[in-house]
Design a protein around this motif. Structure first.
Motif, short mmCIF file in Angstrom:
data_model
loop_
_atom_site.label_atom_id
_atom_site.label_comp_id
_atom_site.label_asym_id
_atom_site.label_seq_id
_atom_site.Cartn_x
_atom_site.Cartn_y
_atom_site.Cartn_z
N CYS A 94 22.37 31.77 -9.53
CA CYS A 94 21.49 31.18 -8.52
C CYS A 94 20.45 30.30 -9.20
CB CYS A 94 20.83 32.32 -7.75
SG CYS A 94 19.63 31.83 -6.51
N HIS A 95 20.43 29.03 -8.86
CA HIS A 95 19.48 28.11 -9.49
C HIS A 95 19.07 27.03 -8.49
CE1 HIS A 95 18.45 24.95 -12.76
NE2 HIS A 95 17.44 25.78 -12.61
N GLU A 96 17.77 26.88 -8.33
CA GLU A 96 17.18 25.82 -7.51
C GLU A 96 17.74 25.83 -6.09
OE1 GLU A 96 17.73 22.21 -9.75
OE2 GLU A 96 16.02 22.65 -11.06
N VAL A 97 17.74 27.01 -5.47
CA VAL A 97 18.19 27.11 -4.09
C VAL A 97 16.99 27.11 -3.15
CG1 VAL A 97 20.26 28.37 -4.77
CG2 VAL A 97 18.22 29.64 -4.04
N TYR B 97 12.01 30.82 -4.83
CA TYR B 97 10.92 30.43 -5.73
C TYR B 97 11.28 30.71 -7.18
CZ TYR B 97 6.23 30.23 -7.75
OH TYR B 97 5.13 29.91 -8.53
N ILE B 98 11.75 31.91 -7.47
CA ILE B 98 12.07 32.26 -8.86
C ILE B 98 13.23 31.41 -9.37
CG2 ILE B 98 12.90 34.12 -10.36
CD1 ILE B 98 11.31 36.06 -8.63
N SER B 99 14.16 31.06 -8.49
CA SER B 99 15.32 30.26 -8.91
C SER B 99 14.94 28.83 -9.30
CB SER B 99 16.36 30.21 -7.79
OG SER B 99 16.03 29.26 -6.79
N GLN B 100 13.74 28.40 -8.96
CA GLN B 100 13.29 27.07 -9.39
C GLN B 100 12.98 27.04 -10.88
OE1 GLN B 100 13.65 24.83 -6.90
NE2 GLN B 100 14.14 26.66 -5.69
N PHE B 101 12.69 28.21 -11.45
CA PHE B 101 12.27 28.28 -12.85
C PHE B 101 13.34 28.89 -13.76
CE2 PHE B 101 8.61 28.77 -10.05
CZ PHE B 101 7.79 27.74 -10.48
N VAL B 102 14.15 29.80 -13.20
CA VAL B 102 15.11 30.57 -13.99
C VAL B 102 16.48 30.50 -13.33
CG1 VAL B 102 15.68 32.90 -14.81
CG2 VAL B 102 13.31 32.17 -14.75
N ILE B 103 17.53 30.45 -14.16
CA ILE B 103 18.87 30.57 -13.62
C ILE B 103 19.15 32.06 -13.46
CG2 ILE B 103 21.32 30.08 -13.97
CD1 ILE B 103 20.50 27.77 -15.79
N LEU B 104 19.06 32.54 -12.22
CA LEU B 104 19.29 33.95 -11.94
C LEU B 104 20.76 34.28 -12.12
CD1 LEU B 104 17.01 34.25 -8.79
CD2 LEU B 104 16.58 35.28 -11.03
N GLN B 105 21.03 35.47 -12.69
CA GLN B 105 22.38 35.88 -13.00
C GLN B 105 22.78 37.11 -12.18
OE1 GLN B 105 24.29 34.12 -15.05
NE2 GLN B 105 22.64 32.70 -15.54
N PRO B 106 24.08 37.33 -11.98
CA PRO B 106 24.52 38.55 -11.29
C PRO B 106 23.94 39.79 -11.98
CG PRO B 106 26.35 37.04 -11.53
CD PRO B 106 25.22 36.45 -12.32
N PRO C 27 20.16 44.69 -17.02
CA PRO C 27 20.11 43.41 -16.30
C PRO C 27 19.50 42.33 -17.20
CG PRO C 27 18.33 44.85 -15.59
CD PRO C 27 19.23 45.69 -16.47
N GLN C 28 19.93 41.11 -17.01
CA GLN C 28 19.39 40.03 -17.85
C GLN C 28 17.93 39.76 -17.51
OE1 GLN C 28 22.02 36.78 -18.45
NE2 GLN C 28 20.45 35.36 -19.12
N HIS C 29 17.58 39.84 -16.23
CA HIS C 29 16.20 39.60 -15.81
C HIS C 29 15.75 40.69 -14.84
CE1 HIS C 29 17.70 35.33 -16.48
NE2 HIS C 29 16.69 35.39 -17.31
N ILE C 30 14.50 41.13 -14.99
CA ILE C 30 13.84 41.99 -14.02
C ILE C 30 12.53 41.30 -13.65
CG2 ILE C 30 12.89 44.26 -13.48
CD1 ILE C 30 14.54 45.36 -15.84
N PHE C 31 12.43 40.86 -12.40
CA PHE C 31 11.22 40.18 -11.94
C PHE C 31 10.45 41.06 -10.97
CE2 PHE C 31 13.60 36.41 -13.27
CZ PHE C 31 12.60 35.64 -13.84
#
Length: 285
Positions: A150-153, A241-250, A84-88
């Motif tokens: 997902c970004h800034e939702v 909240y996380i989408s405000q800082f990072v462009i979440l990817q599939p 995955p590109q990101h793991i939060f």
């Protein structure tokens, strides 16, 4: 609808889980002539989820008779996917957990951290305790799977970007974190410090995640449990909240906090259980 990845014929292959077995996605493609992705990374994208649901809805009883099925004993589960590109992760998200840690939460600002893909393992893989730490803890957590960019939702907009959820384990070098709160990130990144799967539950818009109960399992016993309804920050808020800082990817993964942790020792079994899902289990080397 439920998915998993298994080790089958010397390769990792995605399957549709049935009540008493599974069907390879490859077999569905061969039977129907459609071209669903043959990796879990592709299958969790929102477009692929819709195509999979449409394909399965079109199958009748005779189709299911013809499609080759795998028996339960043939299912050797592995990580749903590897990169995955990101793991939060989100810390101290249950009221009791925050009180136990005597932590002060900031309104509308959850504690967040990231894990590298190099820390990722799946079902039946070993947890390796690092030489650099003497106290390692494990925590069972609900993990959300992002299905489209997902970004800034807003929280109200967030859940349509989530394709499913699964069980996960977050490991922490507790002694390193205890030295200084600023060390929370470095305490989370060791090899095998994140496990997820084996079962991915695809969302259909009707589920109420608040009704799920999350358990941290230590050597087969419940070490801690709590309901998602007792989270301070809801899954919708966390994604927003996380989408405000990072462009979440599939394919991105977001752990949503734990009801409680336990200390691991060599020979232990760490686990996570969530309502309606197969348990996640990893042995400790």
């Amino acid at each position: 609808m439920n998915l998993a990845t298994i080790n089958y014929e010397n390769s990792e292959q995605p399957v549709l889980l049935l009540e008493n077995g599974a069907v390879l996605i490859k077999s569905i493609n061969e039977h129907t002539g459609i071209e669903l992705p043959l990796t879990m990374e592709g299958l969790v994208e929102r477009g692929a989820v819709a195509a999979l649901k449409q394909a399965v809805a079109g199958l009748v009883e005779t189709d299911w008779i013809d499609i080759h099925k795998l028996e339960i004993e043939e299912l050797s589960f592995v990580a749903p996917y590897r990169n995955p590109q990101h793991i939060f992760g989100v810390g101290m998200n249950y009221v009791e957990k925050a009180i136990d840690l005597e932590a002060t939460q900031i309104e509308d600002a959850p504690v967040c951290f990231m894990k590298p893909a190099s820390s990722l393992i799946g079902m039946n893989e070993l947890i390796e305790l690092p030489k650099f730490s003497k106290i390692v803890t494990a925590e069972g957590e609900l993990c959300l799977i992002i299905g489209k960019t997902c970004h800034e939702v807003s929280p109200e907009e967030a859940m349509p970007y989530v394709s499913g959820y699964t069980t996960s384990l977050d490991l922490t070098a507790k002694d390193i974190h205890a030295q200084n709160p600023r060390f929370v990130q470095i305490s989370k990144v060791f090899k095998s410090f994140f496990s997820f799967g084996p079962q991915i539950k695809l969302l259909d818009g009707k589920e109420r995640l608040t009704e799920l109960v999350v358990q941290s399992i230590h050597n087969g016993e419940v070490a801690a449990e709590n309901a998602v309804s007792n989270m301070m920050y809801t899954p919708e808020f966390i994604v927003s909240y996380i989408s405000q800082f990072v462009i979440l990817q599939p394919g991105d993964l977001i752990m949503t906090g734990t009801p409680g942790s336990y200390v691991l020792q060599s020979g232990d079994e760490a686990g996570c259980a969530i309502t309606g899902l197969l348990d996640l289990k990893n042995r400790v080397l």
